[in-house]
Design a protein around this motif. Structure first.
Motif, PDB file in Angstrom:
ATOM      1  N   HIS A 144     -13.326  12.653  -4.676  1.00 25.27           N
ATOM      2  CA  HIS A 144     -14.725  12.213  -4.776  1.00 25.27           C
ATOM      3  C   HIS A 144     -14.827  10.819  -4.155  1.00 25.27           C
ATOM      4  CE1 HIS A 144     -18.796  12.521  -5.989  1.00 25.27           C
ATOM      5  NE2 HIS A 144     -18.735  11.659  -6.999  1.00 25.27           N
ATOM      6  N   HIS A 145     -15.335   9.828  -4.878  1.00 21.90           N
ATOM      7  CA  HIS A 145     -15.460   8.490  -4.323  1.00 21.90           C
ATOM      8  C   HIS A 145     -14.195   7.662  -4.519  1.00 21.90           C
ATOM      9  CE1 HIS A 145     -19.694   9.122  -3.622  1.00 21.90           C
ATOM     10  NE2 HIS A 145     -19.922   9.369  -4.899  1.00 21.90           N
ATOM     11  N   PHE A 146     -13.236   8.212  -5.213  1.00 22.38           N
ATOM     12  CA  PHE A 146     -12.109   7.405  -5.651  1.00 22.38           C
ATOM     13  C   PHE A 146     -10.894   7.579  -4.743  1.00 22.38           C
ATOM     14  CE2 PHE A 146     -14.735   8.461  -9.300  1.00 22.38           C
ATOM     15  CZ  PHE A 146     -15.014   7.203  -9.799  1.00 22.38           C
ATOM     16  N   SER A 147     -10.209   6.460  -4.510  1.00 21.96           N
ATOM     17  CA  SER A 147      -8.950   6.476  -3.776  1.00 21.96           C
ATOM     18  C   SER A 147      -7.828   6.748  -4.773  1.00 21.96           C
ATOM     19  CB  SER A 147      -8.746   5.129  -3.085  1.00 21.96           C
ATOM     20  OG  SER A 147      -7.497   5.053  -2.481  1.00 21.96           O
ATOM     21  N   ILE A 152       4.615  -4.837  -2.410  1.00 20.01           N
ATOM     22  CA  ILE A 152       3.417  -5.278  -3.120  1.00 20.01           C
ATOM     23  C   ILE A 152       2.632  -4.084  -3.646  1.00 20.01           C
ATOM     24  CG2 ILE A 152       1.337  -6.691  -3.015  1.00 20.01           C
ATOM     25  CD1 ILE A 152       2.533  -8.097  -0.580  1.00 20.01           C
ATOM     26  N   HIS A 153       2.416  -4.077  -4.954  1.00 19.19           N
ATOM     27  CA  HIS A 153       1.682  -3.016  -5.638  1.00 19.19           C
ATOM     28  C   HIS A 153       0.554  -3.638  -6.459  1.00 19.19           C
ATOM     29  CE1 HIS A 153       4.430   0.569  -5.158  1.00 19.19           C
ATOM     30  NE2 HIS A 153       5.180  -0.427  -4.690  1.00 19.19           N
ATOM     31  N   SER A 154      -0.183  -2.801  -7.156  1.00 20.59           N
ATOM     32  CA  SER A 154      -1.119  -3.247  -8.186  1.00 20.59           C
ATOM     33  C   SER A 154      -1.170  -2.158  -9.239  1.00 20.59           C
ATOM     34  CB  SER A 154      -2.513  -3.534  -7.607  1.00 20.59           C
ATOM     35  OG  SER A 154      -3.013  -2.414  -6.921  1.00 20.59           O
ATOM     36  N   SER A 155      -1.798  -2.455 -10.351  1.00 15.14           N
ATOM     37  CA  SER A 155      -1.880  -1.465 -11.418  1.00 15.14           C
ATOM     38  C   SER A 155      -2.736  -0.282 -10.973  1.00 15.14           C
ATOM     39  CB  SER A 155      -2.488  -2.084 -12.672  1.00 15.14           C
ATOM     40  OG  SER A 155      -2.743  -1.096 -13.649  1.00 15.14           O
ATOM     41  N   THR A 156      -2.329   0.924 -11.372  1.00 17.14           N
ATOM     42  CA  THR A 156      -3.180   2.086 -11.178  1.00 17.14           C
ATOM     43  C   THR A 156      -4.446   1.935 -12.010  1.00 17.14           C
ATOM     44  OG1 THR A 156      -1.240   3.463 -10.844  1.00 17.14           O
ATOM     45  CG2 THR A 156      -3.283   4.609 -11.367  1.00 17.14           C
ATOM     46  N   LEU A 209       5.837  -6.907  -6.582  1.00 16.22           N
ATOM     47  CA  LEU A 209       4.741  -7.710  -7.107  1.00 16.22           C
ATOM     48  C   LEU A 209       3.623  -6.779  -7.539  1.00 16.22           C
ATOM     49  CD1 LEU A 209       4.445 -10.695  -4.585  1.00 16.22           C
ATOM     50  CD2 LEU A 209       6.060 -10.360  -6.457  1.00 16.22           C
ATOM     51  N   GLU A 210       3.155  -6.939  -8.756  1.00 17.37           N
ATOM     52  CA  GLU A 210       2.028  -6.169  -9.284  1.00 17.37           C
ATOM     53  C   GLU A 210       0.834  -7.114  -9.364  1.00 17.37           C
ATOM     54  OE1 GLU A 210       1.848  -2.972 -10.052  1.00 17.37           O
ATOM     55  OE2 GLU A 210       3.954  -2.350 -10.043  1.00 17.37           O
ATOM     56  N   LEU A 211      -0.138  -6.898  -8.489  1.00 20.57           N
ATOM     57  CA  LEU A 211      -1.249  -7.828  -8.350  1.00 20.57           C
ATOM     58  C   LEU A 211      -2.576  -7.137  -8.642  1.00 20.57           C
ATOM     59  CD1 LEU A 211      -0.093  -9.583  -5.040  1.00 20.57           C
ATOM     60  CD2 LEU A 211       0.295 -10.358  -7.395  1.00 20.57           C
ATOM     61  N   GLY A 212      -3.124  -7.403  -9.812  1.00 22.64           N
ATOM     62  CA  GLY A 212      -4.456  -6.902 -10.133  1.00 22.64           C
ATOM     63  C   GLY A 212      -4.517  -5.404 -10.322  1.00 22.64           C
ATOM     64  N   ARG A 213      -5.619  -4.810  -9.882  1.00 20.54           N
ATOM     65  CA  ARG A 213      -5.852  -3.389 -10.128  1.00 20.54           C
ATOM     66  C   ARG A 213      -6.142  -2.630  -8.841  1.00 20.54           C
ATOM     67  NH1 ARG A 213      -9.994  -6.263 -12.729  1.00 20.54           N
ATOM     68  NH2 ARG A 213     -12.036  -6.193 -11.721  1.00 20.54           N
ATOM     69  N   GLY A 214      -6.019  -1.312  -8.930  1.00 25.96           N
ATOM     70  CA  GLY A 214      -6.207  -0.452  -7.775  1.00 25.96           C
ATOM     71  C   GLY A 214      -7.632  -0.426  -7.265  1.00 25.96           C
ATOM     72  N   MET A 215      -7.777  -0.078  -5.985  1.00 25.07           N
ATOM     73  CA  MET A 215      -9.050   0.105  -5.291  1.00 25.07           C
ATOM     74  C   MET A 215      -9.839  -1.193  -5.117  1.00 25.07           C
ATOM     75  SD  MET A 215     -10.463   3.841  -6.532  1.00 25.07           S
ATOM     76  CE  MET A 215     -10.628   3.449  -8.258  1.00 25.07           C
ATOM     77  N   GLU A 216      -9.219  -2.337  -5.442  1.00 27.02           N
ATOM     78  CA  GLU A 216      -9.908  -3.614  -5.298  1.00 27.02           C
ATOM     79  C   GLU A 216      -8.974  -4.671  -4.716  1.00 27.02           C
ATOM     80  OE1 GLU A 216     -12.554  -5.142  -8.385  1.00 27.02           O
ATOM     81  OE2 GLU A 216     -12.045  -3.376  -9.574  1.00 27.02           O
ATOM     82  N   MET A 217      -9.550  -5.530  -3.857  1.00 27.75           N
ATOM     83  CA  MET A 217      -8.842  -6.719  -3.392  1.00 27.75           C
ATOM     84  C   MET A 217      -9.397  -7.906  -4.184  1.00 27.75           C
ATOM     85  SD  MET A 217      -8.617  -6.240   0.707  1.00 27.75           S
ATOM     86  CE  MET A 217      -7.579  -4.994   1.491  1.00 27.75           C
ATOM     87  N   ASN A 219       0.810  -1.227   0.000  1.00 28.16           N
ATOM     88  CA  ASN A 219       0.000   0.000   0.000  1.00 28.16           C
ATOM     89  C   ASN A 219       0.838   1.270   0.000  1.00 28.16           C
ATOM     90  OD1 ASN A 219      -3.046   0.826   1.913  1.00 28.16           O
ATOM     91  ND2 ASN A 219      -2.492   1.254  -0.194  1.00 28.16           N
ATOM     92  N   LEU A 220       2.031   1.212  -0.634  1.00 24.47           N
ATOM     93  CA  LEU A 220       2.844   2.424  -0.772  1.00 24.47           C
ATOM     94  C   LEU A 220       2.117   3.461  -1.615  1.00 24.47           C
ATOM     95  CD1 LEU A 220       5.454   3.955  -0.309  1.00 24.47           C
ATOM     96  CD2 LEU A 220       6.521   2.644  -2.144  1.00 24.47           C
ATOM     97  N   HIS A 221       1.425   3.005  -2.649  1.00 27.72           N
ATOM     98  CA  HIS A 221       0.500   3.864  -3.388  1.00 27.72           C
ATOM     99  C   HIS A 221      -0.896   3.660  -2.810  1.00 27.72           C
ATOM    100  CE1 HIS A 221       3.458   3.937  -6.977  1.00 27.72           C
ATOM    101  NE2 HIS A 221       3.494   5.099  -6.366  1.00 27.72           N
ATOM    102  N   GLY A 222      -1.582   4.749  -2.516  1.00 28.98           N
ATOM    103  CA  GLY A 222      -2.797   4.697  -1.723  1.00 28.98           C
ATOM    104  C   GLY A 222      -3.908   3.825  -2.260  1.00 28.98           C
ATOM    105  N   ALA A 223      -4.087   3.785  -3.577  1.00 26.96           N
ATOM    106  CA  ALA A 223      -5.200   3.030  -4.156  1.00 26.96           C
ATOM    107  C   ALA A 223      -4.878   1.550  -4.307  1.00 26.96           C
ATOM    108  CB  ALA A 223      -5.585   3.618  -5.514  1.00 26.96           C
TER     109      ALA A 223
END
Length: 384
Positions: free
Chosen positions: A87-90, A187-191, A258-266, A40-44
């Motif tokens: 707005h609603h987005f992280s 551990i990251h994920s795609s923006t 590690l890039e796992l999936g997309r942002g704002m979602e587990m 979670n180094l990048h917030g989303a």
């Protein structure tokens, strides 16, 4: 096995509230390697928090004899970015006050030691010459001590009455926890919308396979300011110096993103692959004892496709408009194949038009933009 839990104050806000980091330290009965894992180094990019939660549950059930060395886990490693909203987005990719990417701020020792000394020689090369006849473990200890000595100097500035910008204090806190690790996993994920893959550094392909992911991207070009880069870049540079001196050395020091999936979602599949891969990595690197068996890990060699970062192509909108159609994430493409089309509403008294964009090389789509409304020059998709 219960972890040692440390709560580290990070920043006091104007309201008086204090943002903190929380570290979970699992220490085995037998000394060994130190593994540092953060998310979670990048917030989303929150998927890593679920990965770490499941790793904590896994390690909790072990006996301390099952663990050789220690594992430090740091979820929500950037509370400022995690709490940032539009707005609603992280969002939280950038420190908005300083206009800096949270993962492009870290201290790189290699840049310090690559300066010339009084005799005009590169300091790192001088160090390598002084160690040329020592065994690799002694060299590792001496070089880590040199890194620590230089890092201590940063604390004087961080703790001075004049203070420092928040990103400097933040990077100091994170790097102080990870500086002496042997293996580092960020551990990251795609923006946007991305596949599950990892970034790795030269001569670490065999270890990359332990993560059981399908794709890996070699970082053959980087500036050293990202978290994983700043950690391993001095060690890679020292290996290169020894090679110049006629001695081949490879330190058992590794860094991974590690890039796992997309942002704002587990995404459950991405979480599962992250947990599975890290557990297997720990086992293969000897952090989990030989007697401990992973029942859910296949006992076979894992095939993995490797690409180099310099050969990855990112496509940016050549005009502004709406993405009318686009090739799907994960699809293989051939050079000359249409990969997307932009619908343009001209403000010139003309009817709407479309522009077709074609692939300039073979590959497959590993990342696509979440927004299908693009201004000219904005990211649309990536092909590796």
């Amino acid at each position: 096995m219960l972890p040692i839990i440390s709560t580290i104050p990070l920043r006091q806000m104007a309201s008086g509230d204090i943002l903190s980091l929380q570290v979970y330290k699992f220490i085995g009965a037998t000394p060994g390697k130190k593994v540092y894992i953060q998310s979670n180094l990048h917030g989303a990019e929150i998927v890593g928090n679920a990965v770490i939660h499941q790793l904590i549950e896994f390690l909790w059930m072990l006996d301390n004899t099952d663990l050789i060395g220690e594992i430090w886990l740091l979820p929500v490693c950037n509370p400022m970015g995690t709490n940032q909203r539009s707005h609603h987005f992280s969002s939280g990719r950038y420190c908005v006050y300083e206009a800096k990417d949270w993962n492009r701020i870290f201290w790189d020792y290699e840049k310090d030691i690559s300066q010339s000394n009084q005799s005009g020689e590169n300091q790192l090369l001088t160090f390598a010459k002084s160690q040329i006849n020592l065994d690799i473990e002694e060299i590792r200890i001496n070089f880590l001590d040199a890194i620590k000595q230089q890092f201590v100097k940063l604390s004087d500035k961080v703790n001075s009455d004049s203070g420092v910008a928040y990103t400097e204090k933040f990077r100091y806190k994170l790097q102080s926890l990870s500086l002496d690790a042997d293996y580092l996993i960020d551990i990251h994920s795609s923006t946007n919308q991305g596949l599950n893959y990892l970034y790795y550094f030269r001569d670490r392909e065999e270890s990359a396979k332990f993560f059981l992911l399908d794709f890996g991207i070699l970082l053959d070009e980087y500036d050293g300011d990202a978290f994983d880069e700043a950690f391993i870049k001095p060690w890679l540079a020292l290996e290169e110096c020894f090679l110049q001196l006629g001695r081949t050395i490879k330190f058992d020091v590794e860094a991974w993103t590690l890039e796992l999936g997309r942002g704002m979602e587990m995404i459950p599949d991405s979480v599962a692959k992250g947990v599975r891969g890290i557990k297997n990595y720990l086992k293969q690197k000897g952090v989990l004892s030989n007697d401990f068996q992973l029942d859910d890990i296949p006992q076979r060699n894992h095939d993995m496709m490797f690409k180099t970062k310099s050969k990855v192509t990112k496509y940016y909108a050549t005009v502004g408009g709406m993405i009318n159609s686009r090739i799907a994430l994960g699809r293989e493409v051939r050079a000359g194949e249409q990969i997307y089309q932009i619908l343009i509403f001209n403000k010139q008294g003309k009817l709407p038009t479309t522009v077709d964009i074609f692939a300039d090389r073979d590959g497959f789509v590993y990342d696509v933009s979440a927004n299908q409304s693009v201004n000219e020059g904005e990211f649309v998709l990536g092909i590796m």
